[in-house]
Design a protein around this motif. Structure first.
Motif, short mmCIF file in Angstrom:
data_model
loop_
_atom_site.label_atom_id
_atom_site.label_comp_id
_atom_site.label_asym_id
_atom_site.label_seq_id
_atom_site.Cartn_x
_atom_site.Cartn_y
_atom_site.Cartn_z
N LYS A 72 27.53 -5.35 -153.40
CA LYS A 72 28.08 -5.88 -154.65
C LYS A 72 27.83 -4.90 -155.80
CE LYS A 72 28.52 -10.33 -156.82
NZ LYS A 72 28.09 -11.72 -156.79
N GLU A 73 26.64 -4.28 -155.82
CA GLU A 73 26.30 -3.30 -156.86
C GLU A 73 27.26 -2.12 -156.88
OE1 GLU A 73 22.31 -1.84 -156.52
OE2 GLU A 73 21.45 -3.86 -156.66
N VAL A 74 27.66 -1.64 -155.70
CA VAL A 74 28.53 -0.47 -155.63
C VAL A 74 30.01 -0.84 -155.71
CG1 VAL A 74 26.84 0.90 -154.35
CG2 VAL A 74 28.61 -0.35 -153.09
N GLY A 75 30.31 -2.14 -155.80
CA GLY A 75 31.69 -2.58 -155.96
C GLY A 75 32.47 -2.72 -154.67
N ALA A 76 31.79 -2.94 -153.57
CA ALA A 76 32.47 -3.08 -152.28
C ALA A 76 33.10 -4.46 -152.14
CB ALA A 76 31.49 -2.85 -151.14
N ASP A 77 34.23 -4.51 -151.44
CA ASP A 77 34.85 -5.79 -151.09
C ASP A 77 34.27 -6.33 -149.79
OD1 ASP A 77 36.61 -5.83 -153.31
OD2 ASP A 77 38.00 -4.51 -152.25
N ALA A 78 33.77 -5.43 -148.94
CA ALA A 78 33.16 -5.82 -147.66
C ALA A 78 32.35 -4.65 -147.13
CB ALA A 78 34.24 -6.20 -146.64
N VAL A 79 31.55 -4.92 -146.09
CA VAL A 79 30.82 -3.88 -145.37
C VAL A 79 31.22 -3.98 -143.91
CG1 VAL A 79 28.54 -3.01 -144.69
CG2 VAL A 79 28.87 -3.98 -146.97
N VAL A 80 31.63 -2.86 -143.32
CA VAL A 80 32.06 -2.85 -141.92
C VAL A 80 31.10 -2.01 -141.09
CG1 VAL A 80 34.49 -3.25 -142.49
CG2 VAL A 80 33.65 -0.91 -142.26
N ASN A 81 31.18 -2.17 -139.78
CA ASN A 81 30.37 -1.41 -138.83
C ASN A 81 28.88 -1.51 -139.12
OD1 ASN A 81 32.70 -0.55 -137.53
ND2 ASN A 81 32.88 1.26 -138.82
N ALA A 82 28.43 -2.69 -139.55
CA ALA A 82 27.02 -2.88 -139.85
C ALA A 82 26.20 -2.90 -138.57
CB ALA A 82 26.82 -4.18 -140.63
N LYS A 83 25.03 -2.28 -138.61
CA LYS A 83 24.15 -2.20 -137.44
C LYS A 83 22.70 -2.28 -137.88
CE LYS A 83 27.23 0.84 -134.85
NZ LYS A 83 28.30 0.90 -135.81
N TYR A 84 21.93 -3.05 -137.10
CA TYR A 84 20.49 -3.10 -137.30
C TYR A 84 19.84 -1.98 -136.50
CZ TYR A 84 20.51 -7.75 -139.39
OH TYR A 84 20.70 -8.81 -140.23
N GLY A 85 18.73 -1.49 -137.00
CA GLY A 85 17.97 -0.49 -136.27
C GLY A 85 16.53 -0.49 -136.73
N TYR A 86 15.75 0.35 -136.08
CA TYR A 86 14.33 0.49 -136.44
C TYR A 86 14.00 1.96 -136.57
CZ TYR A 86 13.34 -4.40 -135.55
OH TYR A 86 13.31 -5.77 -135.61
N ALA A 87 13.28 2.30 -137.62
CA ALA A 87 12.71 3.63 -137.80
C ALA A 87 11.21 3.43 -137.61
CB ALA A 87 13.03 4.18 -139.18
N GLY A 88 10.75 3.64 -136.40
CA GLY A 88 9.36 3.30 -136.06
C GLY A 88 9.23 1.79 -136.03
N LEU A 89 8.40 1.24 -136.88
CA LEU A 89 8.22 -0.21 -136.96
C LEU A 89 9.06 -0.83 -138.07
CD1 LEU A 89 4.34 -0.43 -136.56
CD2 LEU A 89 6.07 -0.96 -134.84
N TYR A 90 9.74 -0.01 -138.86
CA TYR A 90 10.43 -0.49 -140.04
C TYR A 90 11.92 -0.74 -139.76
CZ TYR A 90 6.12 1.05 -142.07
OH TYR A 90 4.79 1.21 -142.34
N PRO A 91 12.39 -1.97 -139.97
CA PRO A 91 13.79 -2.29 -139.70
C PRO A 91 14.71 -1.81 -140.82
CG PRO A 91 12.69 -4.23 -140.54
CD PRO A 91 11.64 -3.15 -140.40
N TYR A 92 15.95 -1.53 -140.46
CA TYR A 92 16.95 -1.19 -141.46
C TYR A 92 18.28 -1.77 -141.04
CZ TYR A 92 18.43 2.54 -138.26
OH TYR A 92 18.87 3.23 -137.17
#
Length: 102
Positions: A72-92
């Motif tokens: 919303k901050e960057v003015g997007a209408d939607a987000v596509v190709n979203a994926k969860y992942g982990y960098a070590g123990l930290y999720p993103y």
């Protein structure tokens, strides 16, 4: 010999008990929609890569909320190709911000 069998059995039980299930809520009303396995029906143009990260205590729902706020901050209408992942123990959570074509 009994001690070896006991240790192996204990190790197997501990390995099997380390499963967790986490659930994230998608497309809350009034929020920017986030698409993980599908795409919006409208034609769109990609304009920005977005990644949000959390601590080892962050939930998928918390990351989804952060993603929707950032989009919303960057003015997007939607987000596509979203994926969860982990960098070590930290999720993103990462995805591509899009604007719908008119």
């Amino acid at each position: 010999m009994k001690r070896v069998i006991f240790v192996i059995s204990l190790f197997a039980v501990l390995l099997c008990s380390c499963a967790t299930v986490q659930v994230a809520t998608f497309n809350s009303e009034g929020q920017v929609p986030v698409y993980m396995t599908s795409s919006p029906d409208a034609k769109y143009e990609e304009f920005k890569y977005i990644e949000v990260s959390g601590s080892i205590f962050s939930s998928p729902s918390g990351l989804m909320d952060k993603m929707q706020k950032k989009a919303k901050e960057v003015g997007a209408d939607a987000v596509v190709n979203a994926k969860y992942g982990y960098a070590g123990l930290y999720p993103y959570l990462e995805g591509v911000a899009v604007k719908y074509k008119k």
